[in-house]
Design a protein around this motif. Structure first.
Motif, PDB file in Angstrom:
ATOM      1  N   ASP A 271      16.119  37.762   0.392  1.00  0.00           N
ATOM      2  CA  ASP A 271      15.793  36.865  -0.719  1.00  0.00           C
ATOM      3  C   ASP A 271      15.428  37.694  -1.949  1.00  0.00           C
ATOM      4  N   LEU A 272      16.351  37.720  -2.914  1.00  0.00           N
ATOM      5  CA  LEU A 272      16.115  38.426  -4.171  1.00  0.00           C
ATOM      6  C   LEU A 272      16.003  37.454  -5.340  1.00  0.00           C
ATOM      7  N   SER A 273      15.810  36.181  -5.045  1.00  0.00           N
ATOM      8  CA  SER A 273      15.927  35.133  -6.064  1.00  0.00           C
ATOM      9  C   SER A 273      14.921  35.267  -7.202  1.00  0.00           C
ATOM     10  N   THR A 274      13.778  35.891  -6.948  1.00  0.00           N
ATOM     11  CA  THR A 274      12.782  36.032  -8.021  1.00  0.00           C
ATOM     12  C   THR A 274      12.650  37.485  -8.487  1.00  0.00           C
ATOM     13  N   GLN A 275      13.549  38.336  -8.030  1.00  0.00           N
ATOM     14  CA  GLN A 275      13.458  39.757  -8.327  1.00  0.00           C
ATOM     15  C   GLN A 275      14.059  40.086  -9.702  1.00  0.00           C
ATOM     16  N   THR A 276      13.501  41.127 -10.321  1.00  0.00           N
ATOM     17  CA  THR A 276      14.126  41.736 -11.485  1.00  0.00           C
ATOM     18  C   THR A 276      15.065  42.829 -10.989  1.00  0.00           C
ATOM     19  N   ILE A 277      16.360  42.664 -11.247  1.00  0.00           N
ATOM     20  CA  ILE A 277      17.368  43.622 -10.801  1.00  0.00           C
ATOM     21  C   ILE A 277      17.702  44.533 -11.971  1.00  0.00           C
ATOM     22  N   ARG A 278      17.401  45.800 -11.823  1.00  0.00           N
ATOM     23  CA  ARG A 278      17.624  46.737 -12.929  1.00  0.00           C
ATOM     24  C   ARG A 278      18.976  47.419 -12.879  1.00  0.00           C
ATOM     25  N   THR A 279      19.494  47.674 -11.676  1.00  0.00           N
ATOM     26  CA  THR A 279      20.738  48.424 -11.583  1.00  0.00           C
ATOM     27  C   THR A 279      21.438  48.128 -10.262  1.00  0.00           C
ATOM     28  N   ILE A 280      22.777  48.120 -10.295  1.00  0.00           N
ATOM     29  CA  ILE A 280      23.606  47.927  -9.104  1.00  0.00           C
ATOM     30  C   ILE A 280      24.693  48.993  -9.126  1.00  0.00           C
ATOM     31  N   GLN A 281      24.842  49.732  -8.020  1.00  0.00           N
ATOM     32  CA  GLN A 281      25.833  50.813  -7.956  1.00  0.00           C
ATOM     33  C   GLN A 281      26.546  50.777  -6.604  1.00  0.00           C
ATOM     34  N   PRO A 282      27.881  50.628  -6.585  1.00  0.00           N
ATOM     35  CA  PRO A 282      28.597  50.707  -5.302  1.00  0.00           C
ATOM     36  C   PRO A 282      28.749  52.150  -4.845  1.00  0.00           C
ATOM     37  N   ASP A 283      28.699  52.386  -3.525  1.00  0.00           N
ATOM     38  CA  ASP A 283      28.956  53.718  -2.997  1.00  0.00           C
ATOM     39  C   ASP A 283      30.414  53.810  -2.565  1.00  0.00           C
ATOM     40  N   ARG A 284      30.791  54.939  -1.969  1.00  0.00           N
ATOM     41  CA  ARG A 284      32.191  55.142  -1.601  1.00  0.00           C
ATOM     42  C   ARG A 284      32.659  54.205  -0.496  1.00  0.00           C
ATOM     43  N   SER A 285      31.720  53.695   0.278  1.00  0.00           N
ATOM     44  CA  SER A 285      32.063  52.769   1.361  1.00  0.00           C
ATOM     45  C   SER A 285      32.168  51.330   0.883  1.00  0.00           C
ATOM     46  N   GLY A 286      31.884  51.107  -0.392  1.00  0.00           N
ATOM     47  CA  GLY A 286      31.940  49.757  -0.931  1.00  0.00           C
ATOM     48  C   GLY A 286      30.637  48.999  -0.806  1.00  0.00           C
ATOM     49  N   HIS A 287      29.599  49.638  -0.262  1.00  0.00           N
ATOM     50  CA  HIS A 287      28.290  48.995  -0.177  1.00  0.00           C
ATOM     51  C   HIS A 287      27.600  49.069  -1.535  1.00  0.00           C
ATOM     52  N   PHE A 288      26.740  48.110  -1.807  1.00  0.00           N
ATOM     53  CA  PHE A 288      26.057  48.053  -3.091  1.00  0.00           C
ATOM     54  C   PHE A 288      24.606  48.499  -2.948  1.00  0.00           C
ATOM     55  N   TRP A 289      24.222  49.432  -3.819  1.00  0.00           N
ATOM     56  CA  TRP A 289      22.831  49.881  -3.911  1.00  0.00           C
ATOM     57  C   TRP A 289      22.197  49.112  -5.059  1.00  0.00           C
ATOM     58  N   ILE A 290      21.119  48.411  -4.769  1.00  0.00           N
ATOM     59  CA  ILE A 290      20.495  47.502  -5.733  1.00  0.00           C
ATOM     60  C   ILE A 290      19.070  47.965  -6.009  1.00  0.00           C
ATOM     61  N   GLY A 291      18.801  48.318  -7.257  1.00  0.00           N
ATOM     62  CA  GLY A 291      17.482  48.796  -7.646  1.00  0.00           C
ATOM     63  C   GLY A 291      16.659  47.701  -8.280  1.00  0.00           C
ATOM     64  N   LEU A 293      12.284  46.178  -9.120  1.00  0.00           N
ATOM     65  CA  LEU A 293      10.917  46.602  -9.421  1.00  0.00           C
ATOM     66  C   LEU A 293      10.117  46.915  -8.168  1.00  0.00           C
ATOM     67  N   SER A 294      10.590  46.434  -7.025  1.00  0.00           N
ATOM     68  CA  SER A 294       9.787  46.577  -5.807  1.00  0.00           C
ATOM     69  C   SER A 294      10.536  47.244  -4.662  1.00  0.00           C
ATOM     70  N   GLY A 295      11.558  48.016  -4.967  1.00  0.00           N
ATOM     71  CA  GLY A 295      12.255  48.716  -3.912  1.00  0.00           C
ATOM     72  C   GLY A 295      13.749  48.802  -4.133  1.00  0.00           C
ATOM     73  N   LEU A 296      14.410  49.458  -3.178  1.00  0.00           N
ATOM     74  CA  LEU A 296      15.850  49.677  -3.217  1.00  0.00           C
ATOM     75  C   LEU A 296      16.483  48.957  -2.029  1.00  0.00           C
ATOM     76  N   TYR A 297      17.621  48.295  -2.273  1.00  0.00           N
ATOM     77  CA  TYR A 297      18.314  47.567  -1.217  1.00  0.00           C
ATOM     78  C   TYR A 297      19.755  48.064  -1.147  1.00  0.00           C
ATOM     79  N   VAL A 298      20.222  48.302   0.089  1.00  0.00           N
ATOM     80  CA  VAL A 298      21.623  48.645   0.306  1.00  0.00           C
ATOM     81  C   VAL A 298      22.260  47.459   1.019  1.00  0.00           C
ATOM     82  N   VAL A 299      23.311  46.899   0.399  1.00  0.00           N
ATOM     83  CA  VAL A 299      23.907  45.652   0.876  1.00  0.00           C
ATOM     84  C   VAL A 299      25.383  45.870   1.163  1.00  0.00           C
TER      85      VAL A 299
END
Length: 543
Positions: A271-291, A293-299
């Motif tokens: 649940d990221l519905s109330t999060q401030t998302i500062r940056t999104i970066q795909p890696d070579r595998s196509g997964h998304f790294w999401i930065g 205010l409260s942590g990093l998520y790999v999706v």
């Protein structure tokens, strides 16, 4: 040590490091860290890029940093110099297809000039000292700068100048809001803008002009803007959808087939519905790294899984700070994470197999130096923040040497960069805060530190490499202090640094590597070129 013993130790090292790797996929990345302790100018890393030489450039709230994996060179605004940065606050960086490095600051755009190691400030039509928020290059090699006062395109080069978007749009139309936080070109060649009010598409007409189309996450409740509509970052998934990182509404998605933005949860259970998302970066595998205010998520891009990465005080390889500001993927596929309070974190998906070794259940980061003992029965390990260890083949710790602020005979610092054995008599230990000699007979450590009023002391406390020639001379490579040699009789150091007007002196204080070849010639790599020391002379040949 004979070849059989060396081969045996190679097998042991493989067991030390490869077994954890072979047990299955890693559950979480292991980060290395670069902070103010290692020379970073400031802990808030807003922007990251890589140039053709492989240098990593880091933009912070107080200066631009160039990192070569060993040391940091800092660039700041200098009021007395004409060719320098407009401001110390670096918001955006771009290394373009022509090899140019563009630096977006809080007071305008600058171009790095490698030949003079300085900067050219770029003028802008109707844009005095405006904050540069984002920079990108499109497939036609046009450079765009998103500012607090709208989007600008670079023209030049004689001279370079920025011109506003209205000069290139049909009927001189502009986006609904000028504050351009994010820029992204999709696979179809459309340029997308993330602004304080929503998403804007620039679509190229046949005459080369652009049509402007605005999209909103929800209706604006203010003439100025709605914070929920603010878009900070844009990425595209394999299905062609745009992932939009918003101010306070988590991730939104724009589907070009439907032509609208909708709120979205990319993975069930996340649940990221109330999060401030500062940056999104795909890696070579196509997964998304999401930065956030409260942590990093790999999706996973297909939504099948996600990982949550946060700072864990007891884990030195965890994220240094939960407030993530920037994410960058370098040409090797490694991920760099810029944080607000903890500097930058680095993760290589290929280096983990030799990453950590935990004797007695303890995990720590190996800084690089691994040195077999003279009898071949043990190894010396230099660590990133745990000092030096002597390890037995069964993984037990025979000896552990660390810094103790109350003990002047302890290690001067726990961040170890290099080791050099002195037969079975002693061990030289280079750290980020001084040189140390460990007498193996008495177990006493002697420190050697820089003394500002003593020209025969260490020129700098940051020790990066150690070599001993066949004449018994100890050579020490320092950061910003050049090269020096240790005289054991007088317990003094002789420094080799650049000298004005002397072309046979060392080319730079910024020494990066040291090599003693099979002919016993000493080679010194610096940020200003390669140097070969002339035998028996205090002189160098520059290359």
């Amino acid at each position: 040590m004979n070849a059989q013993t060396s081969a045996g130790w190679l097998c042991i090292l493989c067991l030390f490091f490869l077994i954890p790797f072979c047990q299955g996929q890693m559950t979480k990345p292991a980060f290395s860290h670069l902070s103010v302790d290692e020379g970073l100018s400031q802990s808030s890393v807003y922007a990251i890029t890589q140039d053709r030489k492989g240098f990593i450039w880091l933009g912070t709230r107080d200066g631009l940093n160039r990192y070569d994996s060993r040391q940091v060179v800092v660039y700041r605004n200098q009021p007395t110099r004409r060719k320098n940065l407009p401001s110390n606050t670096i918001n955006a960086l771009l290394h373009d297809s022509q090899g140019r490095l563009w630096v977006g600051t809080s007071k305008g755009l600058a171009l790095y000039k490698s030949e003079g190691d300085d900067f050219e400030r770029i003028s802008a039509q109707g844009l005095p000292d405006s904050t540069i928020l984002s920079i990108t290059e499109d497939r036609r090699h046009r450079v765009w700068a998103g500012t607090s006062k709208g989007l600008y395109q670079l023209e030049g080069p004689k001279p370079y100048r920025l011109k506003p978007l209205r000069n290139y749009t049909y009927q001189r139309t502009e986006p609904s809001h000028p504050n351009t936080r994010a820029l992204f070109e999709d696979r179809q060649g459309n340029l997308w803008l993330g602004t304080s009010l929503g998403l804007t598409q620039l679509k190229v007409r046949t005459n080369g002009q652009f049509d402007v189309q605005d999209y909103f996450l929800q209706p604006a409740d203010s003439v100025y803007h709605n914070l929920s509509n603010g878009i900070n970052t844009i990425a595209q998934d394999p299905q062609g959808r745009l992932w939009l990182g918003t101010d306070r509404k988590g991730i939104a998605v724009f589907d070009p087939r439907l032509g609208r933005i909708s709120s979205w949860n990319p993975v069930p259970g996340l649940d990221l519905s109330t999060q401030t998302i500062r940056t999104i970066q795909p890696d070579r595998s196509g997964h998304f790294w999401i930065g956030t205010l409260s942590g990093l998520y790999v999706v996973a891009s297909d939504g099948s899984w996600f990982k949550t990465l946060t700072n864990e005080p007891t884990d030195a390889e965890s994220l240094s700070d939960n407030s993530v500001r920037s994410i960058f993927r370098d040409r090797d596929g490694s991920i760099w994470v810029g944080t607000y309070y903890g500097g930058v974190d680095f993760y290589s998906p290929y280096a983990r197999q030799f990453g950590s070794f935990g004797p007695l259940g303890e995990t720590f980061k190996i800084a690089g130096p691994i040195l077999p003992s003279i009898d071949g029965r043990q190894i010396w390990l230099g660590t990133e923040d745990r000092g030096v260890m002597l390890i037995n083949a069964n993984r037990s710790v025979a000896r552990h040497y660390r810094h103790d602020p109350k003990d002047p005979n302890s290690l001067s610092n726990d961040k170890v960069k290099c080791l050099l054995a002195e037969g079975n008599q002693g061990l030289w230990i280079g750290t980020l805060k001084g040189l140390n000699y460990l007498d193996l007979r008495t177990q006493v450590i002697t420190r050697f530190l820089h003394e500002p009023n003593n020209p025969h002391s260490l020129p700098n406390d940051r020790i990066y490499d150690l070599k001993r020639d066949t004449q018994g001379k100890l050579w020490i490579l320092t950061n910003l202090g050049g090269l020096c040699a240790f005289d054991p009789k007088n317990r003094s150091f002789e420094s080799y640094v650049p000298r004005a007007g002397q072309h046979t002196s060392l080319s730079s204080r910024n020494a990066t590597c040291l090599l003693l070849d099979y002919q016993q010639q000493l080679w010194v790599g610096t940020t200003s070129g390669l140097n070969r020391k002339l035998p028996g002379r205090d002189a160098f040949v520059r290359y």
